[in-house]
Design an enzyme around this catalytic site. Structure first.
Site, PDB file in Angstrom:
ATOM      1  N   ARG A  13     -15.315  -9.374 -11.978  1.00 13.98           N
ATOM      2  CA  ARG A  13     -15.767  -8.203 -12.492  1.00 13.98           C
ATOM      3  C   ARG A  13     -15.820  -6.721 -13.313  1.00 13.98           C
ATOM      4  NH1 ARG A  13     -19.489  -4.689 -15.093  1.00 13.98           N
ATOM      5  NH2 ARG A  13     -20.714  -4.940 -13.586  1.00 13.98           N
ATOM      6  N   ASP A  14     -16.850  -5.778 -12.666  1.00 14.58           N
ATOM      7  CA  ASP A  14     -16.920  -4.607 -12.790  1.00 14.58           C
ATOM      8  C   ASP A  14     -15.511  -3.742 -12.092  1.00 14.58           C
ATOM      9  OD1 ASP A  14     -18.000  -2.183 -13.352  1.00 14.58           O
ATOM     10  OD2 ASP A  14     -18.563  -1.854 -11.283  1.00 14.58           O
ATOM     11  N   HIS A 205     -24.734   0.799  -5.996  1.00 14.64           N
ATOM     12  CA  HIS A 205     -23.774   0.206  -6.520  1.00 14.64           C
ATOM     13  C   HIS A 205     -22.940   1.788  -6.858  1.00 14.64           C
ATOM     14  CE1 HIS A 205     -21.612  -1.678  -9.752  1.00 14.64           C
ATOM     15  NE2 HIS A 205     -21.043  -0.715  -9.904  1.00 14.64           N
ATOM     16  N   HIS A 207     -19.653   4.093  -6.778  1.00 11.32           N
ATOM     17  CA  HIS A 207     -18.864   4.833  -6.882  1.00 11.32           C
ATOM     18  C   HIS A 207     -17.601   5.761  -6.528  1.00 11.32           C
ATOM     19  CE1 HIS A 207     -17.684   2.647 -10.788  1.00 11.32           C
ATOM     20  NE2 HIS A 207     -19.214   2.135 -10.658  1.00 11.32           N
ATOM     21  N   CYS A 238     -14.748   3.514 -14.230  1.00 12.28           N
ATOM     22  CA  CYS A 238     -15.643   3.514 -15.546  1.00 12.28           C
ATOM     23  C   CYS A 238     -15.282   3.416 -17.073  1.00 12.28           C
ATOM     24  CB  CYS A 238     -17.054   4.077 -15.589  1.00 12.28           C
ATOM     25  SG  CYS A 238     -18.278   4.166 -16.956  1.00 12.28           S
ATOM     26  N   ASN A 247     -15.340   1.774  -8.266  1.00 16.92           N
ATOM     27  CA  ASN A 247     -16.306   1.032  -6.523  1.00 16.92           C
ATOM     28  C   ASN A 247     -16.122   1.286  -5.149  1.00 16.92           C
ATOM     29  OD1 ASN A 247     -18.132  -0.929  -8.747  1.00 16.92           O
ATOM     30  ND2 ASN A 247     -16.245  -1.226  -8.918  1.00 16.92           N
TER      31      ASN A 247
END
Length: 287
Positions: A13-14, A205, A207, A238, A247
């Site tokens: 997803r991300d 979380h 990056h 992002c 990530n």
């Protein structure tokens, strides 16, 4: 006995949501099926957001309906509002996630509303999820820095995290969206957040924009966190934060934790296969 750390895989997803080229549904399904055999307890599979905002996730229902579900894995989906929740529930998502920001400007640019309005939108999602017995995870983005506002006050992060916990989120994932975090900044932020939310209900979380993600994980381990989000192959970034790299890589994170004597339960051979699969998706595989 080794201390256990849970790695929450967010690559499907991300990681994939910002790929310029639309990834075929069958590739997403193949990736999730591979990851399902790697030893994760949680995989964030997709998000039910309007296709006009995130075209990469337009096939969310097809992905969730296409995967071969492992009994030991919880398959999660991001849901921005009640419409997204209903679609996720219909596609049998095991868990849903809601997302707020610690920055007012980022909230407006990202989801077109204020932080307070975003929290209001989540109330019906939480109520429905509770009625359906589906766990809800909360995300806070821009926990260290914002592409529009610069540095973010740790107290602002703490207040949003506290609201998400009060709403009923079982865990709050703290996102260093633009990767501007350093161990000192992460430390200050976590100390503020832990006044409201216990460490065991927090996830990091981070990056890897500036190559600090693994050091930020180490700083968080020292603060008592035992859950971290990562993406296979370091996918992601992002869309509203230009230049924000992906990530933290799942393999790099798992290797670092292994070297520090933490137990993740992940199968490195399977992770290598998953990295090979996504290395065909474009420029991200060399990160």
């Amino acid at each position: 006995m080794m201390d256990k750390v849970r790695i929450y895989e967010v690559g499907p997803r991300d990681g994939l949501q910002n790929e310029k080229t639309i990834v075929p549904t069958q590739t997403k399904v193949a990736l999730i099926d591979l990851l399902s055999n790697a030893g994760f307890s949680h995989i964030e599979a997709t998000s039910f957001v309007p296709a006009k905002w995130v075209p990469q996730m337009a096939d969310a229902a097809e992905v969730l309906n296409g995967i071969t579900r492992a009994k030991s894995v919880i398959y999660a989906a991001l849901t921005p509002n009640i419409i997204g929740y209903e679609k996720a529930h219909a596609a049998k998502a095991d868990e849903v996630a809601i997302f707020a920001a610690a920055s007012e400007t980022f909230s407006q640019k990202n989801i077109n509303c204020s932080i307070a309005e975003s929290i209001e939108r989540f109330v019906p999602v939480i109520e429905r999820a509770r009625a359906d017995n589906i766990p809800v995870r909360g995300y806070v983005s821009c926990v260290v820095g914002c592409p529009y506002e610069g540095e973010i006050d740790p107290e602002a992060v703490a207040k949003v995290a506290a609201k998400l916990l009060d709403l009923g989120c079982y865990e709050i994932s703290l996102g260093d969206t633009i990767g501007s975090g350093t161990p000192a900044k992460i430390n200050a932020m976590l100390k503020a957040v832990k006044e409201y939310v216990p460490a065991e209900q927090l996830a990091g979380h981070y990056h890897d924009t500036n190559g600090n993600a693994l050091d930020n994980v180490k700083a968080s381990l020292a603060e008592g966190l035992r859950t971290f989000d990562s993406a296979i192959g370091g996918l992601g970034g992002c869309p509203y934060a230009p230049g924000a790299k992906g990530n933290v890589s799942t393999v790099k994170l798992a290797q670092m934790l292994d070297s520090e004597n933490y137990y993740t339960g992940l199968d490195f051979d399977v992770l290598a296969q998953a990295e090979t699969l996504i290395s065909t998706l474009g420029e991200h595989h060399d990160r």
